[in-house]
Write a protein that holds these residues in place. Structure first.
Motif, PDB file in Angstrom:
ATOM      1  N   ARG A 167      16.023   5.826  52.158  1.00  0.00           N
ATOM      2  CA  ARG A 167      17.155   4.923  52.387  1.00  0.00           C
ATOM      3  C   ARG A 167      17.089   3.711  51.463  1.00  0.00           C
ATOM      4  O   ARG A 167      18.083   3.326  50.847  1.00  0.00           O
ATOM      5  CB  ARG A 167      17.186   4.482  53.846  1.00  0.00           C
ATOM      6  CG  ARG A 167      18.410   3.648  54.199  1.00  0.00           C
ATOM      7  CD  ARG A 167      18.595   3.513  55.702  1.00  0.00           C
ATOM      8  NE  ARG A 167      17.494   2.825  56.330  1.00  0.00           N
ATOM      9  CZ  ARG A 167      16.687   3.354  57.254  1.00  0.00           C
ATOM     10  NH1 ARG A 167      16.868   4.597  57.669  1.00  0.00           N
ATOM     11  NH2 ARG A 167      15.709   2.642  57.785  1.00  0.00           N
ATOM     12  N   ALA A 168      15.911   3.115  51.351  1.00  0.00           N
ATOM     13  CA  ALA A 168      15.752   1.945  50.479  1.00  0.00           C
ATOM     14  C   ALA A 168      15.992   2.316  49.021  1.00  0.00           C
ATOM     15  O   ALA A 168      16.658   1.579  48.279  1.00  0.00           O
ATOM     16  CB  ALA A 168      14.359   1.339  50.657  1.00  0.00           C
ATOM     17  N   ALA A 169      15.451   3.456  48.598  1.00  0.00           N
ATOM     18  CA  ALA A 169      15.632   3.894  47.211  1.00  0.00           C
ATOM     19  C   ALA A 169      17.104   4.158  46.913  1.00  0.00           C
ATOM     20  O   ALA A 169      17.594   3.818  45.825  1.00  0.00           O
ATOM     21  CB  ALA A 169      14.802   5.147  46.947  1.00  0.00           C
ATOM     22  N   GLY A 170      17.807   4.748  47.865  1.00  0.00           N
ATOM     23  CA  GLY A 170      19.234   5.000  47.672  1.00  0.00           C
ATOM     24  C   GLY A 170      20.025   3.716  47.507  1.00  0.00           C
ATOM     25  O   GLY A 170      20.914   3.614  46.651  1.00  0.00           O
ATOM     26  N   GLU A 171      19.706   2.727  48.318  1.00  0.00           N
ATOM     27  CA  GLU A 171      20.395   1.439  48.204  1.00  0.00           C
ATOM     28  C   GLU A 171      20.115   0.803  46.837  1.00  0.00           C
ATOM     29  O   GLU A 171      21.010   0.228  46.210  1.00  0.00           O
ATOM     30  CB  GLU A 171      19.940   0.501  49.326  1.00  0.00           C
ATOM     31  CG  GLU A 171      20.401   0.942  50.703  1.00  0.00           C
ATOM     32  CD  GLU A 171      19.748   0.159  51.837  1.00  0.00           C
ATOM     33  OE1 GLU A 171      19.020  -0.815  51.541  1.00  0.00           O
ATOM     34  OE2 GLU A 171      19.959   0.521  53.004  1.00  0.00           O
ATOM     35  N   LEU A 172      18.875   0.920  46.376  1.00  0.00           N
ATOM     36  CA  LEU A 172      18.499   0.340  45.092  1.00  0.00           C
ATOM     37  C   LEU A 172      19.266   0.986  43.940  1.00  0.00           C
ATOM     38  O   LEU A 172      19.855   0.285  43.110  1.00  0.00           O
ATOM     39  CB  LEU A 172      16.996   0.492  44.863  1.00  0.00           C
ATOM     40  CG  LEU A 172      16.479   0.011  43.499  1.00  0.00           C
ATOM     41  CD1 LEU A 172      16.585  -1.501  43.389  1.00  0.00           C
ATOM     42  CD2 LEU A 172      15.041   0.473  43.277  1.00  0.00           C
ATOM     43  N   VAL A 173      19.260   2.311  43.888  1.00  0.00           N
ATOM     44  CA  VAL A 173      19.882   2.970  42.729  1.00  0.00           C
ATOM     45  C   VAL A 173      21.398   2.797  42.733  1.00  0.00           C
ATOM     46  O   VAL A 173      22.018   2.725  41.661  1.00  0.00           O
ATOM     47  CB  VAL A 173      19.492   4.457  42.647  1.00  0.00           C
ATOM     48  CG1 VAL A 173      17.990   4.612  42.466  1.00  0.00           C
ATOM     49  CG2 VAL A 173      19.971   5.247  43.841  1.00  0.00           C
ATOM     50  N   ARG A 174      22.008   2.681  43.902  1.00  0.00           N
ATOM     51  CA  ARG A 174      23.458   2.426  43.928  1.00  0.00           C
ATOM     52  C   ARG A 174      23.768   1.038  43.380  1.00  0.00           C
ATOM     53  O   ARG A 174      24.775   0.842  42.681  1.00  0.00           O
ATOM     54  CB  ARG A 174      24.000   2.587  45.345  1.00  0.00           C
ATOM     55  CG  ARG A 174      24.104   4.043  45.791  1.00  0.00           C
ATOM     56  CD  ARG A 174      24.902   4.195  47.065  1.00  0.00           C
ATOM     57  NE  ARG A 174      24.258   3.580  48.217  1.00  0.00           N
ATOM     58  CZ  ARG A 174      23.345   4.185  48.971  1.00  0.00           C
ATOM     59  NH1 ARG A 174      22.962   5.423  48.685  1.00  0.00           N
ATOM     60  NH2 ARG A 174      22.813   3.565  50.014  1.00  0.00           N
TER      61      ARG A 174
END
Length: 201
Positions: A167-174
């Motif tokens: 979840r954190a990685a997804g928020e970062l890359v977006r």
């Protein structure tokens, strides 16, 4: 395919360390999710223990040794940051804080950052919100909504930790994907020609 850069800051003191392990999981998840958005995410991992003496020398003299200067430049030029610290005495480590103390005051402005930490028990997880997040807010970084804490027991409950990491990685890359590539301004670059300066324009 777009190309973006990610710098991972790990303040773990031992080798190997759970702090570095969490940093690696977050960066791997970010690379996977960035690829799904059509972005090639290059990753550089910085172990702060390797520049610890340089950090102290910089704080005492005001001049960073070459190795530390190169790391500082990489952070300034990065499109995103993953920052991971062990929790000591209910806060980030001194090594972690020292590194962010020597960055230029504008180095992290609007830069996407994932905050993460490791500790012995889940009781330390609130340090992410009462210690790390305020510091990065002061630095005007664009921290993700999800921060990741990994206690000793979390490494056994792998599915839950993997979900939070994803979840954190997804928020970062977006956040990285929707921004233009980071641009570092040379403070010594001339903004006008010599002819213009001589003419007083």
């Amino acid at each position: 395919m777009k190309t973006r850069s990610l710098v991972v800051i790990s303040a773990g003191l031992s080798q190997p360390s759970s702090t570095r392990l969490l940093a690696d999981r977050l960066s791997a998840a970010a690379v996977d999710q960035a690829a799904g958005l059509g972005t090639d995410l290059s990753v550089r991992v910085v172990e702060l223990r390797d520049v610890a003496h340089d950090l102290m020398n910089h704080m005492l003299t005001g001049f960073p040794p070459a190795a530390l200067e190169e790391v500082i430049d990489a952070v300034s030029a990065a499109d995103g940051i993953i920052a991971v610290t062990p929790i000591f005495n209910a806060s980030y480590s001194g090594l972690f804080k020292s590194f962010f103390d020597v960055l230029d005051k504008d180095a992290l402005v609007d830069k996407p950052v994932v905050l993460a930490a490791t500790g012995g028990t889940g009781r330390h997880s609130l340090a992410l919100e009462h210690a790390l997040r305020p510091m990065f807010a002061y630095l005007r970084a664009a921290t993700t909504a999800t921060a990741v804490f990994a206690a000793t027991d979390d490494w056994g409950a792998d599915d839950d930790l993997r979900t939070r990491v994803a979840r954190a990685a997804g928020e970062l890359v977006r956040e990285i994907d929707r921004r233009e590539p980071a641009v570092v301004t040379d403070p010594f670059a001339l903004t006008a020609s010599f002819e213009d300066m001589l003419a007083g324009t």
